[in-house]
Design a protein around this motif. Structure first.
Motif, mmCIF file in Angstrom:
data_model
loop_
_atom_site.group_PDB
_atom_site.id
_atom_site.type_symbol
_atom_site.label_atom_id
_atom_site.label_comp_id
_atom_site.label_asym_id
_atom_site.label_seq_id
_atom_site.Cartn_x
_atom_site.Cartn_y
_atom_site.Cartn_z
ATOM 1 N N PHE A 1 46.276 76.377 89.972
ATOM 2 C CA PHE A 1 47.031 77.688 89.598
ATOM 3 C C PHE A 1 47.760 78.235 90.718
ATOM 4 O O PHE A 1 49.139 78.570 90.711
ATOM 5 C CB PHE A 1 46.114 78.672 89.176
ATOM 6 N N LYS A 2 47.316 78.212 91.765
ATOM 7 C CA LYS A 2 47.830 78.841 92.868
ATOM 8 C C LYS A 2 48.890 77.914 93.383
ATOM 9 O O LYS A 2 50.120 78.488 94.185
ATOM 10 C CB LYS A 2 46.875 78.984 94.364
ATOM 11 N N ARG A 3 48.887 76.523 93.539
ATOM 12 C CA ARG A 3 49.911 75.614 93.837
ATOM 13 C C ARG A 3 50.933 75.595 92.785
ATOM 14 O O ARG A 3 51.982 75.647 93.281
ATOM 15 C CB ARG A 3 49.456 74.426 94.120
ATOM 16 N N ASP A 4 50.582 75.451 91.636
ATOM 17 C CA ASP A 4 51.607 75.246 90.618
ATOM 18 C C ASP A 4 52.166 76.545 89.935
ATOM 19 O O ASP A 4 53.412 76.442 89.147
ATOM 20 C CB ASP A 4 51.052 74.411 89.476
ATOM 21 N N VAL A 5 51.381 77.539 89.766
ATOM 22 C CA VAL A 5 52.043 78.631 88.928
ATOM 23 C C VAL A 5 52.534 79.538 89.868
ATOM 24 O O VAL A 5 53.387 80.307 89.617
ATOM 25 C CB VAL A 5 50.715 79.200 87.979
ATOM 26 N N TYR A 6 51.976 79.978 90.756
ATOM 27 C CA TYR A 6 52.157 81.000 91.809
ATOM 28 C C TYR A 6 53.699 81.217 92.091
ATOM 29 O O TYR A 6 54.289 82.170 92.172
ATOM 30 C CB TYR A 6 51.078 81.220 93.017
ATOM 31 N N ALA B 1 54.860 87.493 91.045
ATOM 32 C CA ALA B 1 54.702 88.755 90.609
ATOM 33 C C ALA B 1 54.593 89.900 91.450
ATOM 34 O O ALA B 1 53.725 90.849 91.355
ATOM 35 C CB ALA B 1 53.512 88.749 89.490
ATOM 36 N N GLY B 2 55.404 89.796 92.490
ATOM 37 C CA GLY B 2 55.316 90.650 93.688
ATOM 38 C C GLY B 2 54.367 90.507 94.863
ATOM 39 O O GLY B 2 54.305 91.428 95.643
ATOM 40 N N TYR B 3 53.758 89.465 94.717
ATOM 41 C CA TYR B 3 52.444 89.303 95.627
ATOM 42 C C TYR B 3 53.004 88.358 96.806
ATOM 43 O O TYR B 3 53.868 87.261 96.489
ATOM 44 C CB TYR B 3 51.301 88.640 95.262
ATOM 45 N N ASP B 4 52.775 88.701 98.074
ATOM 46 C CA ASP B 4 53.375 87.674 99.001
ATOM 47 C C ASP B 4 52.436 86.668 99.451
ATOM 48 O O ASP B 4 52.618 85.772 100.251
ATOM 49 C CB ASP B 4 53.346 88.680 100.311
ATOM 50 N N ASP B 5 51.061 86.608 98.739
ATOM 51 C CA ASP B 5 50.162 85.625 99.019
ATOM 52 C C ASP B 5 49.446 85.370 97.951
ATOM 53 O O ASP B 5 49.302 86.209 96.944
ATOM 54 C CB ASP B 5 49.101 86.242 100.177
ATOM 55 N N PRO C 1 45.626 87.404 96.703
ATOM 56 C CA PRO C 1 45.581 88.614 95.658
ATOM 57 C C PRO C 1 46.149 88.431 94.330
ATOM 58 O O PRO C 1 45.879 88.903 93.413
ATOM 59 C CB PRO C 1 46.435 89.732 96.454
ATOM 60 N N TRP C 2 47.258 87.373 94.334
ATOM 61 C CA TRP C 2 47.787 87.258 93.083
ATOM 62 C C TRP C 2 46.785 86.512 92.129
ATOM 63 O O TRP C 2 46.527 86.822 91.051
ATOM 64 C CB TRP C 2 49.061 86.234 93.385
ATOM 65 N N GLU D 1 41.084 87.584 86.732
ATOM 66 C CA GLU D 1 40.466 88.673 86.292
ATOM 67 C C GLU D 1 40.927 88.907 84.787
ATOM 68 O O GLU D 1 40.102 89.494 84.031
ATOM 69 C CB GLU D 1 40.532 89.848 86.985
ATOM 70 N N ARG D 2 42.018 88.403 84.366
ATOM 71 C CA ARG D 2 42.465 88.613 83.125
ATOM 72 C C ARG D 2 42.518 87.410 82.311
ATOM 73 O O ARG D 2 42.483 87.433 81.047
ATOM 74 C CB ARG D 2 43.884 89.551 83.220
#
Length: 184
Positions: free
Chosen positions: A137-142, A147-151, A154-155, A161-162
């Protein structure tokens, strides 16, 4: 098993109705063959045979969660119970409604909408692939849905969580890093 139960230990598993075995599963919570064998009063070998037959019929799925010592779990596909209210609405419609009502962090409505879009993008990717790990998810979607996250950490905290609250999504509470989509 109670003393009043008329089933004898080690009965032939063919005698156990599919519905009785399936009733031993709660939601998408995985069970081992040993747990099922104990619950239906049969041998682990016979339980494994019945569980595998139910996998072939599409009623259950299985996953090896550990190589040494080997451990396999069986679980109900989320599609077996996600539409419990029987409204028959398409998954996309239900997801959109859930996302609309989900509380999101953010100082503006636009930022909260971006974060809803990030959760939706993660859901869509999981639905497409069937199984993904957090790193996927972090590699392909982030990158395209930050969504305003620099890292990405936290994204991912916000998204993960959702994500598990959406229909068909099984989060890795039972161990491991693998997220599954079990809807149809």
């Amino acid at each position: 098993m109670s003393d009043n139960d008329d089933r004898s230990w080690g009965q032939f598993v063919e005698e156990v109705p599919d519905e009785e075995l399936l009733s031993e599963f709660e939601g998408a919570e995985p069970r081992t063959a040993a747990e099922i064998a104990d619950a239906i009063a049969t041998t682990e070998y016979e339980a494994r045979s019945k569980l595998d037959a139910l996998c072939r019929a599409g009623e259950l799925r299985r996953k090896r969660v550990r190589e040494e010592p080997p451990l396999t779990v069986w679980f109900r596909p989320r599609a077996a119970f996600v539409d419990e209210d029987g409204d028959g609405r398409p998954v996309d419609e239900r997801v959109d409604e859930l996302l609309k009502d989900m509380e999101m962090p953010g100082v503006s409505g636009m930022m909260r909408d971006w974060r809803r879009d990030a959760v939706r993008a993660a859901f869509d990717r999981l639905r497409e692939d069937g199984e993904l790990e957090a790193a996927d998810f972090k590699r392909d979607v982030y990158p395209s849905h930050a969504a305003g996250y620099d890292d990405p950490e936290p994204w991912w905290e916000t998204v993960s969580e959702r994500l598990g609250d959406l229909p068909g999504v099984v989060d890795p509470h039972w161990g491991g890093e693998t997220w599954r989509y079990d809807g149809r």
